[in-house]
Design an enzyme around this catalytic site. Structure first.
Site, PDB file in Angstrom:
ATOM      1  N   ASP A  47       6.144  42.829  38.413  1.00  0.00           N
ATOM      2  CA  ASP A  47       6.036  42.922  39.861  1.00  0.00           C
ATOM      3  C   ASP A  47       7.400  43.052  40.513  1.00  0.00           C
ATOM      4  O   ASP A  47       8.426  42.891  39.877  1.00  0.00           O
ATOM      5  CB  ASP A  47       5.321  41.680  40.383  1.00  0.00           C
ATOM      6  CG  ASP A  47       3.954  42.041  40.897  1.00  0.00           C
ATOM      7  OD1 ASP A  47       3.865  43.088  41.548  1.00  0.00           O
ATOM      8  OD2 ASP A  47       2.993  41.287  40.642  1.00  0.00           O
ATOM      9  N   ASP A  51       4.626  35.640  31.513  1.00  0.00           N
ATOM     10  CA  ASP A  51       4.235  36.724  32.381  1.00  0.00           C
ATOM     11  C   ASP A  51       3.814  36.094  33.695  1.00  0.00           C
ATOM     12  O   ASP A  51       3.612  34.886  33.780  1.00  0.00           O
ATOM     13  CB  ASP A  51       3.052  37.436  31.697  1.00  0.00           C
ATOM     14  CG  ASP A  51       2.457  38.487  32.580  1.00  0.00           C
ATOM     15  OD1 ASP A  51       3.240  39.195  33.210  1.00  0.00           O
ATOM     16  OD2 ASP A  51       1.230  38.593  32.624  1.00  0.00           O
ATOM     17  N   THR A 106       1.509  37.779  36.530  1.00  0.00           N
ATOM     18  CA  THR A 106       0.167  38.070  37.011  1.00  0.00           C
ATOM     19  C   THR A 106      -0.857  37.782  35.923  1.00  0.00           C
ATOM     20  O   THR A 106      -0.714  38.228  34.797  1.00  0.00           O
ATOM     21  CB  THR A 106       0.056  39.540  37.408  1.00  0.00           C
ATOM     22  OG1 THR A 106       1.220  39.866  38.141  1.00  0.00           O
ATOM     23  CG2 THR A 106      -1.165  39.775  38.232  1.00  0.00           C
TER      24      THR A 106
END
Lengths: 378, 1241
Positions: free
Chosen positions: B761, B425, B427
């Protein structure tokens, strides 16, 4: 090399690690404490590795140790004098040779048989007398289990014969002591020795393990209802002698590991001279004929390795020789075809003095082969 | 009453937003018609007592992730235990051992089984207890709840019931799924962070219904009642259908009024809400799937070995039962001493078939020693201990959060050593979700001196490599002055670059000493402290700062400690801009509904001036628009449009005379982008009063439109305004990476791992981070797979489904084409150093993951050095993970921190959660949790490597020792007429697995280290032994089995021949079964323990104690057993003291057999080590000879060579650069060397 430490820069050095006081694990003494060397898997350790030096030294060392042991064992085995006389066939009268079973099972036939044995070499006392049976499965599970240690040990457990089936109780429901198939099939050939018509005493004392006599076979346990049932197996026991004194039985009750086995019959406590002729009078009672087992009489002296046993010495010699061979071939391979990928190949191996010399000599003959290059690791 | 009297902020932020939040206040559709199944839920607000009776008795807010409870534990855990084939087998054996079929006494079968199963169950219980405690932590969090009569009080979460009214305060998590009633803002707006749910970092705006707005304080709830009818619990996060019946009217509720559990209240002091879904009914819980029980590759393979051994077991049992039947039929009638005429069925010569079948059962039990009963339990013990070491590792302990690494399940330790692909991942995992204002380009001049972490790391590496390169060159013998001159020349060239690099490094070091301001790591004295006014383009700079300070939607909050302001911004970027503006002297300190107030510190007058800017309109950010603008009027009445947005969007909208700085700015933007900074371009436009009013009237018209076209119209109108812009500059914000991330990625890449980034994102951000982590670099060929712009098509498509299908097909074909082109490109690439990167977005991915495209997608992806997937949903993350896992068959590891990563974490072979963030979903679902991404390196390269080798060696050894032992039973049986008699005492066999050989193998599994942890980290390539499965391939497994077979033969036949029939000691006694058995067993104990000593390469006192202690224990046992009553010990009574120990042959056989058994392995090991060494052998050797300290140079060179060929990470980046330099040098050098180099004689 100013920047040499780059790789280390993100590796915390031991000294730099801050030991947090509030590390959330229980500290149980210093050993299990969160920051101990144990929990960090940093206990001091020796990390032996098999360098060529160690390999060669180990192999040579094993060889050097094993070969003498082998020689000593062989020598000891050689010293043992062993006479083996098979008598099961010869002791059957010629007219029964077609019908061995009838001979042995009949109570009418004459079971006495006289054999003469020439002593090949001087036999120092004590000379052990063994009987040897072949193809007799004393290690059969049914057989092995058919005994009652409790009953043998104390009079109180006389009725403990459950494990002895089918020789636990007589048809009239009285308990047999000693019960079980093992005791029931007790070996019952007997031997009498004489040299030059003079009887050789065979001592039957101390042929069983001391501990068996003292602890396993009760001195208050007397044979009872033994061999009184329908089927008669082997020897009968004198009901007035306690089991702890019945050494033949005690020896027999120690079941053998293999279908071929010897059991101690007695000891002759005089020296036997070479070429002496021993006359043995055998009562050939025991039935090995039904299953084709052999019976042998064995006279043997012993040495520190026991009876005659060349195998041990040969095994030691073989293994020792193999180790020496491995050592030599290792040296050869190492010199002729040094390993291709090593970070250390340009450096002399850490060898013992001996091998270093060997390596040096061999290298002289093969100098062209070794270029000191340290090729890459991967 | 806490904070009951708090003054409500009289602000209506909803007016600020144009796009994201607000539908017109009029309800177009009226209440939803809720009928039919799936819409049965009725909630009586503020009347929780109603919900105590059926049918409204919904589950409480208690959540439980445990597997068992007190009642179910025993049956369930026992069931789990006996689901293992081997345990089932041993259970059967134990039951059968109660019958006369059994060759052993019943206790010797049942005791080890009970021990083994008991231990495993204890472990299960312990793990479940830990889970329970974690649940309790969540369940006992406190929340303020309406207790009646307008009084609120705190209650633990688990006590919350449907219908309760709760008050959630700022930065608290929502207790359950709530209906928003009102907030501290006048218009019932609140900001919600949903990072835990979907990984998006932007704040979401929720707004209550108009009708509930008057419920402003605690007392208002005294008599509040309402009724909610809504959908049943479902896992869909983005939909909600329901009606609120309040005051005899019905209002529709939609998702914008629903606050979901595990999201967080931000920027809002408090909200009131009524609980709709509790505990297991809440959306986030509905989403959570039961974590699948994972098994490691090794363990699955172990099953095959066990099956193989079972086959072997059945085979030899068959052989022996056939042998038994034959013997019984043909020979046993002659064995009068067995009384064949009075037998039971077990030995009946007249029924050999029946006896044979009984014997098969006996044999199956007897040879059960081939299958190590203690294997599972030993492995479990070892894994728990390994896990403890992982938990206790101080190198993986995070000082800041106080979180250690945690192995949440211990099943997968060794899997850590076999990882092939890491799916990460972004963030919260790679980045800390903190933005630092870092650089800017104003009016074509770049400001900002700092260098990002990647640059620094790469610079250091480069300096190192160059010096290495130099020394290599200098080691080449030089025969010619010319050549040497050239060398020196080149070295001085390098020297220069080195100096440059040094300065970069030192500047960073200095900076570190300064106190850091969160969100601001800019340094350039030209702009700081008011110096900007002396710059040539002061006007532009002023404007630039004003844009930073004005163009946002944030709210200032005074910070009492520092006296300045903190900003509650929607995105951390915005926060960073405001902090930057503040630091530059433009402090935004107040916002009203119509104005923004700024305090300018460095004005021409020298005194701080407070300025008010009227905000006329705010065109807020949306991911589609990729820009936001404000229209402000300053004190002079000048109307300005200030705009910030993605560079491509802004550049398209520049006016002709606004492009003065375009060229230099875009160059700077590229530079920033390459170092991984997030860039935005800033522009403005001056508006005339008349121009504005014309536009504004249109805008208002659009805004008040009702209907489906409203959004489109608004956008169109905004578009009209945001054009003819004048470029001012660009900002570069560092998306702060977590500490040590680039280094960690570099090391992992060197260890041969592939790293994929899956992020929710947007694409630009993802690519920036790719650069920042060196997953991407400039000369890499990026393959971007995107869907063509289908928006227009899609709009038409709404009209006809048919057309839609066609376009869908077209999109798919288009993607297929892109995939094939990409593959083609890779195939045709000749340069071995060329690297490819695949970037794909979520929408495209949804097509690419379809059945017919996914294989093309996968084959393209595995050929690329790095893969970045952006805008992926949690589900897609899981799907991608599954695709990699199943498509490549390799081990995958997923790492993430939020609830949106849960799917991927559960799907991957190993799931790792980042702990330390507040939401625990990821951690709860994970197999391991670490506090920082950088700990992954140590977790994999050190612990993974160790655990893999430990477990692999341990299992191999286990099979070896049990084969070596079990087969001797078989051989012996052949000598007993296949009767099933064992040569060993029952007690020996009982102790063999449980005591005599278990501790050494456990110490192997727990403490073995082929190389120390430092060396593991220095030679990451060693890790490849795991993914390549060097230590647990069939070759090795069968090698060990063959070794076991050999040992069994040696042990048995040497003993047999030596103890054949003659006396075994000077006293003339012959060896009975007990003596032979004990000797043979002694030999086995020695052989297997010496074997394990040979296998180990790391001896602490613990190993010494266990290995040699085991041998001593055997003698001790034999002694004590012999001393016990002959009723217990039977024929083994006093066997050691009386029979064996005085016999020299006993000792010499032991020596002989122990050496003979280990000789082949020793020879194999020494020949392999010396002539065909494996990687760790060489390293061990270097360490052994202390070459690393004596010959630093060699050590470092070996280290740099021991890297996997990698195309990602900054090392690769530096290598690429060096190759470039070398290439240039080579040209020069070769032209000279033609005449100069003389071959050495």
């Amino acid at each position: 090399m100013a920047t040499d430490g780059f790789f280390d820069s993100n590796l915390p050095q031991r000294s730099e690690i801050q030991r947090p006081l509030h590390f959330p694990h229980i500290s149980r003494g210093s050993f299990f404490a969160a920051d101990s060397r144990f929990t960090q898997q940093e206990l001091p350790a020796c990390k032996p590795i098999l360098t060529p030096g160690w390999v060669i030294t180990t192999f040579i060392f094993i060889g050097i140790i094993f070969i003498p042991i082998g020689l000593v064992s062989l020598f000891a085995s050689e010293r043992v004098v062993e006479i083996v006389d098979r008598y099961d066939r010869d002791c059957v009268p010629a007219n029964y040779s077609k019908n061995l079973l009838a001979y042995i099972q009949s109570s009418e036939t004459n079971k006495t048989c006289t054999r003469s044995i020439i002593v090949p070499k001087h036999m120092k006392n004590p000379v052990y007398v063994y009987y040897q049976l072949d193809n007799f499965y004393q290690n059969h599970r049914r057989y092995v289990k058919s005994r009652s240690d409790k009953q043998l040990r104390s009079k109180a457990s006389e009725t403990d014969t459950e494990s002895c089936n089918p020789e636990g109780i007589t048809p009239s429901n009285s308990h047999i002591v000693p019960c079980g198939l093992i005791a029931w099939s007790l070996f019952n050939d007997t031997y009498g020795f004489s040299v030059k018509n003079k009887v050789l005493d065979v001592s039957k004392k101390n042929i069983a393990w001391k501990s068996d006599q003292d602890h396993k076979f009760g001195s208050d346990v007397y044979p009872k209802n033994f061999q009184s049932g329908g089927l008669i197996g082997g020897a009968k026991l004198n009901a007035s002698i306690p089991l702890s004194e019945q050494e033949d039985l005690i020896v027999w009750m120690r079941t053998a590991a293999l279908p071929t086995f010897r059991k101690l019959y007695g000891k002759i406590d005089v020296d036997l001279e070479a070429n002496e002729k021993i006359t043995v009078e055998i009562q050939n009672n025991y039935n090995t004929y039904s299953f084709g087992g052999k019976k042998k009489l064995v006279l043997s002296t012993t040495s520190w390795i026991g009876g005659k046993n060349d195998f041990l010495g040969i095994a030691y010699l073989t293994l020792g020789g193999l180790c020496l061979f491995l050592a030599v071939s290792f040296i050869l391979v190492y010199v002729i075809k040094p390993r291709k990928t090593s970070g250390t190949s340009k450096c002399l191996p850490d060898c013992s003095l001996l091998t270093e010399v060997v390596v040096a000599v061999l290298r002289l003959c093969n100098a062209q082969h070794r270029l000191c290059s340290c090729p890459s690791l991967l | 009453m806490p904070r009951a009297g708090r003054i409500r902020e009289k602000l209506r932020w909803s007016n600020l937003y144009t796009f994201s939040c607000l539908r017109p206040n009029v309800l177009e559709d009226g209440p939803h018609s809720l009928q039919g199944p799936g819409f049965s839920r009725i909630v009586y607000c503020n009347q929780p007592r109603v919900h105590q009776k059926k049918p409204l008795n919904y589950p409480s807010n208690y959540i439980s992730t445990t597997k068992y409870n007190i009642i179910t534990f025993l049956p369930k855990a026992i069931f789990e235990q006996f689901r293992r084939v081997a345990n089932m087998y041993f259970l059967m054996a134990a039951i059968l051992s109660l019958t006369p079929v059994a060759p052993f006494s019943a206790v010797s079968m049942i005791a080890p089984l009970a021990f083994v199963v008991g231990l495993s169950m204890a472990k299960e219980a312990l793990e479940d207890w830990r889970r329970f405690m974690q649940d309790m932590k969540v369940n006992s969090r406190k929340v303020s709840i309406h207790k009646g009569d307008g009084i609120f009080g705190y209650k633990p979460w688990q006590k919350i019931r449907v219908g309760d009214v709760v008050r959630v305060e700022k930065d608290q998590f929502f207790t359950a799924d709530l209906l928003l009633l009102s907030s501290s803002y006048d218009d019932g707006i609140c900001y919600v962070e949903t990072m835990n749910l979907d990984g998006e970092t932007n704040l979401k705006i929720k707004r209550s219904l108009e009708v509930t707005l008057p419920l402003v304080d605690d007392l208002a709830f005294k008599n509040f009642t309402a009724k909610i009818r809504c959908e049943d619990p479902n896992p869909n996060l983005y939909t909600f259908v329901g009606n609120l019946e309040y005051d005899h009217q019905v209002y529709a509720i939609d998702p914008s009024q629903i606050l979901l559990r595990d999201s967080k209240l931000r920027n809002t002091s408090y909200v009131y809400g009524v609980v709709i879904f509790t505990g297991p009914d809440s959306k986030v819980m509905q989403n959570s799937t039961k974590s699948p029980s994972k098994r490691s590759t090794i363990e699955r393979k172990m099953d095959y070995i066990i099956y193989f051994l079972f086959t072997l077991l059945v085979l030899i049992s068959l052989i022996s039962s056939i042998g038994f039947a034959v013997k019984t039929k043909f020979e046993m009638p002659d064995w009068w001493y067995l009384q064949p005429q009075n037998t039971t069925n077990l030995y009946d010569p007249t029924k050999p078939a029946l006896s044979g079948i009984f014997h098969l059962v006996t044999a199956l039990i007897l040879y059960g020693y081939l299958i190590p009963i203690s294997l599972y339990v030993s492995i479990e013990v070892v894994k728990v201990l390994q896990a403890t070491f992982i938990n206790q590792d101080l190198h993986m302990y995070d000082e800041e959060t106080g979180n250690p690494a945690q192995a949440r399940t211990s099943n997968l330790n060794e899997e850590l050593g076999q990882v092939d692909t890491i799916l990460s991942d972004k963030t919260g995992t790679l980045t800390c979700n903190q933005m630092d204002f870092f650089k800017c380009s104003i009016a074509g001049v770049s400001y900002g001196m700092g260098s990002s972490e990647v640059e620094i790391a790469a610079a250091k590496k480069m300096a190192f490599d160059i010096s290495e390169h130099n020394s290599e060159m200098s080691s080449v013998p030089m025969h010619n002055i010319k050549a040497r001159g050239l060398m020196e020349n080149s070295r001085s060239n390098f020297g220069v670059s080195e100096i440059e690099l040094e300065t970069v490094i030192t500047s960073k070091d200095e900076k570190d000493q300064k106190p850091m301001i969160k969100g601001f790591s800019f340094e350039d004295s030209r702009l700081m402290g008011g110096n900007w006014s002396k710059e040539p383009n002061a006007d532009a700079i002023l404007l630039f700062f004003r844009i930073l300070a004005l163009c946002h939607t944030a709210i200032p909050e005074p910070n009492e400690e520092t006296g300045s302001f903190n900003y509650e911004a929607e995105s951390p970027d915005e926060g960073a801009f405001l902090v930057a503006a503040r630091e530059f002297g433009f402090e935004f300190y107040r916002r009203t509904q119509t104005s923004v107030f700024i305090r300018e510190r460095y004005s021409s007058s020298g005194h701080p001036i407070e300025r008010e800017f009227k905000v006329l309109n705010l065109l807020d950010f949306s991911s589609k628009r990729k820009r936001m603008s404000v229209i402000v009027q300053d004190e002079d009445g000048q109307i300005l449009l200030l705009c910030k947005g993605a560079d491509s969007i802004i550049f398209d909208r520049l006016s002709k005379d606004g492009r003065i700085y375009e060229e230099s700015t875009s160059r700077h933007l590229n530079e920033y982008g390459e170092t991984g900074l997030r860039t935005l371009a800033l522009a403005y436009r001056k508006l005339k009063e008349s121009e504005y009013s014309v536009w504004n009237s249109e805008f208002i018209k659009a805004k008040t439109t009702i209907g489906a076209d409203r959004d489109a119209m608004l956008e169109q109108v905004s578009d009209m305004m945001e054009k003819d812009l004048i470029l001012v500059g660009a900002t570069a914000v560092e998306d702060k990476l977590q500490k040590g991330v680039p280094q960690c990625i570099d090391k992992l890449a060197q260890a041969g791992l592939k790293i994929w980034v899956l992020t929710g994102d947007k694409m630009e951000t993802a690519i920036n981070i790719g650069f920042a982590c060196s997953l991407l670099r400039q000369c890499m060929k990026q393959i971007c797979i995107t869907t063509m712009n289908t928006d227009l098509l899609a709009q038409d498509a709404k009209k006809a489904l048919l057309v839609f299908l066609i376009t869908d097909q077209a999109v798919k074909e288009n993607i297929l084409m892109q995939l094939i082109n990409g593959l083609q490109m890779i195939k045709l690439e000749k340069d071995p150093h060329a690297a490819f990167a695949l970037v794909i977005d979520g929408k495209t991915l949804s097509y690419a993951l379809e059945e017919d495209l996914k294989h093309q997608f996968l084959s393209l992806a595995v050929n690329c050095a790095s893969v970045i997937c952006c805008r992926v949903s949690p589900k897609q993350k899981a799907l991608v993970t599954r695709l990699v896992k199943e498509g490549t068959g390799k081990t995958t590891l997923a790492i993430g921190d939020g609830a949106n990563d849960v799917g991927m974490i559960q799907e991957a072979d190993i799931g790792i959660g980042i702990s330390g963030v507040e939401g625990m979903q990821a951690v709860m679902a994970s197999d391991f949790s670490i506090a920082q991404f950088r700990f992954l390196e140590r977790l994999l390269v050190v612990h993974g490597h160790w655990c893999y080798k430990r477990i692999a060696q341990m299992i191999c050894y286990f099979f070896y020792k049990n084969i070596a032992f079990g087969l001797t039973l078989f051989y012996f049986e052949a000598y007993t007429g296949f009767s099933g008699q064992s040569v060993y005492d029952d007690w020996y066999m009982l102790l063999f697995n449980v005591i005599l050989t278990s501790l050494p193998v456990i110490s192997l599994g727990v403490f073995e280290q082929d190389v120390s942890s430092e060396v593991c980290l220095q030679f990451p390539a060693l890790y490849q032994q795991g993914p390549r499965n060097v230590f647990f391939d069939w070759y090795r497994i069968f090698g060990w089995m063959a070794n076991g077979l050999y040992s069994s033969l040696i042990v048995f036949f040497l003993n047999l021949n030596i103890f054949y029939d003659q006396a075994f000691r000077a006293g003339g006694q012959t060896a009975d079964m007990a003596a032979v058995g004990a000797t043979m067993f002694t030999c086995i104990i020695w052989a297997v323990n010496c074997q394990i000593a040979l296998t180990m390469s790391h001896f602490t006192w613990i190993q010494h104690l266990f290995v040699w202690g085991s041998i001593c224990t055997w003698y001790l046992f034999l002694l004590l057993y012999g001393l016990s009553s002959p009723i217990i010990s039977g024929n083994s009574f006093q066997i050691l003291v009386e029979a064996l120990a005085p016999a020299p042959i006993y000792w010499s056989v032991t020596l002989l057999v122990a050496v003979a058994c280990n000789l082949p392995y020793l020879a194999h090991l020494s020949f392999q080590r010396s002539f065909n060494p494996m990687d760790h052998h060489v390293i061990q050797e270097i360490k052994y000879y202390k070459k690393d300290t004596e010959d630093q140079h060699m050590w470092t060179r070996e280290r740099s060579k021991a890297r996997q060929k990698t195309k990602i990470g900054f090392t690769a980046r530096v290598d690429a650069k060096i190759r470039q330099l070398k290439g240039k040098l080579q040209k020069k050098y070769s032209s000279l060397s033609v005449q100069t180099i003389i071959p050495p004689s």
